[in-house]
Design a protein around this motif. Structure first.
Motif, PDB file in Angstrom:
ATOM      1  N   VAL A   1      50.820  -8.650  43.108  1.00 52.76           N
ATOM      2  CA  VAL A   1      50.558  -8.154  41.974  1.00 52.76           C
ATOM      3  C   VAL A   1      50.552  -6.887  42.356  1.00 52.76           C
ATOM      4  CG1 VAL A   1      48.110  -8.284  42.603  1.00 52.76           C
ATOM      5  CG2 VAL A   1      48.865  -7.765  40.081  1.00 52.76           C
ATOM      6  N   VAL A   2      50.848  -5.498  41.438  1.00 51.16           N
ATOM      7  CA  VAL A   2      50.681  -4.261  42.022  1.00 51.16           C
ATOM      8  C   VAL A   2      50.005  -3.806  40.946  1.00 51.16           C
ATOM      9  CG1 VAL A   2      51.815  -2.014  42.261  1.00 51.16           C
ATOM     10  CG2 VAL A   2      53.004  -4.111  42.657  1.00 51.16           C
ATOM     11  N   MET A   3      48.576  -2.954  41.463  1.00 53.55           N
ATOM     12  CA  MET A   3      47.724  -2.365  40.482  1.00 53.55           C
ATOM     13  C   MET A   3      47.995  -0.964  40.451  1.00 53.55           C
ATOM     14  SD  MET A   3      45.696  -4.898  40.369  1.00 53.55           S
ATOM     15  CE  MET A   3      44.179  -4.531  39.773  1.00 53.55           C
ATOM     16  N   GLY A   4      48.312  -0.542  39.165  1.00 55.96           N
ATOM     17  CA  GLY A   4      48.708   0.637  38.869  1.00 55.96           C
ATOM     18  C   GLY A   4      50.240   0.837  38.569  1.00 55.96           C
ATOM     19  N   ALA A   5      50.833   1.400  37.392  1.00 51.78           N
ATOM     20  CA  ALA A   5      52.219   1.438  37.055  1.00 51.78           C
ATOM     21  C   ALA A   5      52.566   2.807  36.716  1.00 51.78           C
ATOM     22  CB  ALA A   5      52.415   0.577  35.626  1.00 51.78           C
ATOM     23  N   GLY A   6      51.936   3.943  37.654  1.00 51.05           N
ATOM     24  CA  GLY A   6      52.618   5.193  37.949  1.00 51.05           C
ATOM     25  C   GLY A   6      53.846   5.012  38.755  1.00 51.05           C
ATOM     26  N   CYS A   7      54.148   6.327  38.990  1.00 51.64           N
ATOM     27  CA  CYS A   7      55.499   6.361  40.035  1.00 51.64           C
ATOM     28  C   CYS A   7      55.528   5.419  41.219  1.00 51.64           C
ATOM     29  CB  CYS A   7      56.033   7.853  40.338  1.00 51.64           C
ATOM     30  SG  CYS A   7      57.359   7.776  41.344  1.00 51.64           S
ATOM     31  N   ILE A   8      54.353   5.548  42.092  1.00 51.48           N
ATOM     32  CA  ILE A   8      54.228   4.755  43.108  1.00 51.48           C
ATOM     33  C   ILE A   8      54.017   3.252  42.983  1.00 51.48           C
ATOM     34  CG2 ILE A   8      52.893   4.392  45.489  1.00 51.48           C
ATOM     35  CD1 ILE A   8      54.550   7.163  45.459  1.00 51.48           C
ATOM     36  N   GLY A   9      53.343   2.899  41.715  1.00 51.21           N
ATOM     37  CA  GLY A   9      53.195   1.757  41.527  1.00 51.21           C
ATOM     38  C   GLY A   9      54.519   0.833  41.342  1.00 51.21           C
ATOM     39  N   LEU A  10      55.450   1.584  40.465  1.00 49.87           N
ATOM     40  CA  LEU A  10      56.678   1.218  39.949  1.00 49.87           C
ATOM     41  C   LEU A  10      57.764   1.050  41.115  1.00 49.87           C
ATOM     42  CD1 LEU A  10      57.068   2.642  36.421  1.00 49.87           C
ATOM     43  CD2 LEU A  10      56.472   0.578  36.917  1.00 49.87           C
ATOM     44  N   VAL A  11      57.772   1.940  42.018  1.00 50.76           N
ATOM     45  CA  VAL A  11      58.570   1.974  43.257  1.00 50.76           C
ATOM     46  C   VAL A  11      58.260   0.764  44.001  1.00 50.76           C
ATOM     47  CG1 VAL A  11      59.455   4.159  43.123  1.00 50.76           C
ATOM     48  CG2 VAL A  11      57.469   3.885  44.405  1.00 50.76           C
ATOM     49  N   SER A  12      57.031   0.608  44.197  1.00 50.10           N
ATOM     50  CA  SER A  12      56.422  -0.746  45.136  1.00 50.10           C
ATOM     51  C   SER A  12      56.837  -1.776  44.349  1.00 50.10           C
ATOM     52  CB  SER A  12      54.795  -0.499  45.122  1.00 50.10           C
ATOM     53  OG  SER A  12      54.409   0.667  45.712  1.00 50.10           O
ATOM     54  N   MET A  13      56.627  -1.998  43.174  1.00 51.17           N
ATOM     55  CA  MET A  13      57.137  -3.122  42.442  1.00 51.17           C
ATOM     56  C   MET A  13      58.605  -3.327  42.655  1.00 51.17           C
ATOM     57  SD  MET A  13      58.981  -4.123  39.481  1.00 51.17           S
ATOM     58  CE  MET A  13      58.841  -2.853  38.431  1.00 51.17           C
ATOM     59  N   MET A  14      59.386  -2.498  42.756  1.00 49.25           N
ATOM     60  CA  MET A  14      60.538  -2.601  43.045  1.00 49.25           C
ATOM     61  C   MET A  14      61.080  -2.852  44.561  1.00 49.25           C
ATOM     62  SD  MET A  14      62.672   0.108  40.467  1.00 49.25           S
ATOM     63  CE  MET A  14      61.954   1.460  40.735  1.00 49.25           C
ATOM     64  N   ALA A  15      60.353  -2.147  45.081  1.00 50.33           N
ATOM     65  CA  ALA A  15      60.390  -2.425  46.814  1.00 50.33           C
ATOM     66  C   ALA A  15      60.095  -4.082  46.870  1.00 50.33           C
ATOM     67  CB  ALA A  15      59.405  -1.610  47.535  1.00 50.33           C
ATOM     68  N   LEU A  16      59.223  -4.643  46.245  1.00 46.76           N
ATOM     69  CA  LEU A  16      58.911  -5.958  46.688  1.00 46.76           C
ATOM     70  C   LEU A  16      59.687  -6.841  46.033  1.00 46.76           C
ATOM     71  CD1 LEU A  16      55.003  -5.985  45.247  1.00 46.76           C
ATOM     72  CD2 LEU A  16      55.801  -6.118  47.763  1.00 46.76           C
ATOM     73  N   LYS A  17      60.553  -6.453  44.959  1.00 44.58           N
ATOM     74  CA  LYS A  17      61.682  -7.392  44.410  1.00 44.58           C
ATOM     75  C   LYS A  17      62.876  -7.387  45.425  1.00 44.58           C
ATOM     76  CE  LYS A  17      61.888  -8.778  40.514  1.00 44.58           C
ATOM     77  NZ  LYS A  17      61.514 -10.192  39.798  1.00 44.58           N
ATOM     78  N   ALA A  18      63.066  -6.193  45.936  1.00 43.35           N
ATOM     79  CA  ALA A  18      64.075  -5.993  46.753  1.00 43.35           C
ATOM     80  C   ALA A  18      63.933  -6.585  47.955  1.00 43.35           C
ATOM     81  CB  ALA A  18      64.264  -4.361  47.209  1.00 43.35           C
ATOM     82  N   ARG A  19      62.791  -6.744  48.631  1.00 44.31           N
ATOM     83  CA  ARG A  19      62.402  -7.704  49.470  1.00 44.31           C
ATOM     84  C   ARG A  19      62.515  -9.192  49.308  1.00 44.31           C
ATOM     85  NH1 ARG A  19      61.085  -5.546  54.582  1.00 44.31           N
ATOM     86  NH2 ARG A  19      59.610  -7.194  54.899  1.00 44.31           N
ATOM     87  N   GLY A  20      62.562  -9.700  48.033  1.00 40.15           N
ATOM     88  CA  GLY A  20      62.832 -10.825  47.849  1.00 40.15           C
ATOM     89  C   GLY A  20      61.384 -11.660  47.376  1.00 40.15           C
TER      90      GLY A  20
END
Length: 351
Positions: A173-192
């Motif tokens: 889970v990512v807390m916060g959906a600002g720019c850093i939250g969204l890029v963190s979410m996409m990085a998590l997805k990219a890492r599988g």
């Protein structure tokens, strides 16, 4: 290259203007980059609104902006890795190379780093910049200079994912959906990471999270976040929590929702710099806190992820302004935080 360039400068709190300055001279290990896009970061807005972040105090005229992408137009005599015409993403921090942290590869912790838009060092809301060639990363043909500018915040997201040991089979889970939250979410997805949920209180940001690939979203203003996480994990808790909001409430929630023995990665800064947290619960659950300060050795990984289509960086951009609109760009970004995910200054039309 001889000549003058236009520079957008901060003249005081809430006030932007323009100066004409000399195009920088290139040193032997540097390249001159004609800038095309520069992202507007939360730190830029904080300097603009308050004039300082902690001990870093703006002394006008000051140039904001540390997320640049552009094209090489001149190379220093010792530069071998780049040529004129190469499109690049610029890593904004030049380190000393000699301290304990640089020598052990943790160069983001270098105490003598010179970092764009960190007083007294000027940023890059301007037409050209001379920068260390080793810190300019060539972009593949299918990655634009707009995406190149956004590699900087994406690097923070990847560093967070790596710090948290994100991997296949996890629920995060990512807390916060600002720019850093969204890029963190996409990085998590990219890492599988198998399932990634995003928590925020702004509906538009949560819609953007779903658009960019979140497994699901939780609106903390409308739902009981901990109850929802409990339901999603059958009471086990999340394998990994990335906290980007920087509030005491979300950090306390992170502790409660984390599975026993898991990692929590703290990315967001709190306004006061202090929090009261349930540390007995942290001990009982044997949680590991990891923290993030910028990034290290991430740019090539992040660029590869964008080139491979694993990260939709263009998707986070909600607003683009011209360099001439610097005042409008900053004011709009400050006054419309609920609607903006990522605003960008377009310095030069991309060819």
């Amino acid at each position: 290259m001889e000549g003058k360039m236009k520079v957008a400068v901060m003249l005081g709190i809430g006030k932007m203007g323009f100066e004409e300055r000399d195009i920088p001279k290139v040193k032997e290990n540097e390249v001159l980059v004609k800038l095309e896009y520069v992202g507007i970061c939360g730190s830029d807005l904080h300097y603009y609104e308050t004039g300082a972040i902690g001990d870093y105090v703006v002394e006008p005229p000051f140039v904001l902006g540390h997320e640049p992408g552009g094209t090489v137009v001149e190379v220093g005599k010792n530069v071998k890795n780049l040529k004129v015409g190469d499109r690049v993403a610029l890593e904004p921090g030049k380190t000393c190379g000699h301290c304990e942290f640089c020598k052990t590869g943790r160069y983001n912790l270098c105490p003598d780093v010179v970092f764009f838009a960190t007083p007294p060092v000027d940023g890059v809301f301007q037409e050209y910049v001379a920068h260390e060639a080793a810190l300019c990363f060539k972009l593949p043909d299918n990655v634009s200079t707009l995406e190149g500018a956004l590699i900087e915040p994406l690097a923070v997201g990847f560093h967070a994912a790596i710090q948290g040991d994100a991997h296949l089979g996890q629920r995060a889970v990512v807390m916060g959906a600002g720019c850093i939250g969204l890029v963190s979410m996409m990085a998590l997805k990219a890492r599988g990471v198998s399932e990634v949920y995003v928590v925020d209180i702004m509906e538009k940001r949560l819609d953007k999270a779903l658009e960019l690939g979140a497994t699901g979203v939780i609106n903390g203003a409308k739902e009981d976040v901990l109850e929802k996480v409990n339901e999603l994990t059958d009471g086990a808790g999340m394998d990994l929590v990335i906290e980007t909001a920087g509030t005491e409430i979300t950090t306390r929630q992170a502790i409660h929702m984390a599975k026993k023995g898991s990692n929590i990665v703290l990315v967001g800064y709190s306004k006061s710099g202090e929090m009261t947290l349930p540390m007995s619960l942290v001990l009982d659950k044997e949680l590991t806190f990891k923290t993030v300060f910028r990034y290290r050795h991430i740019y090539p990984i992040a660029i590869d992820a964008v080139a491979a289509g694993k990260v939709n960086l263009k998707g986070i951009v909600t607003d683009i302004f011209g360099l001439d609109e610097a005042q409008k760009a900053m004011d709009y970004s400050v006054n419309n935080k609920a609607d903006i995910v990522k605003a960008v200054i377009q310095i030069e039309q991309e060819k």
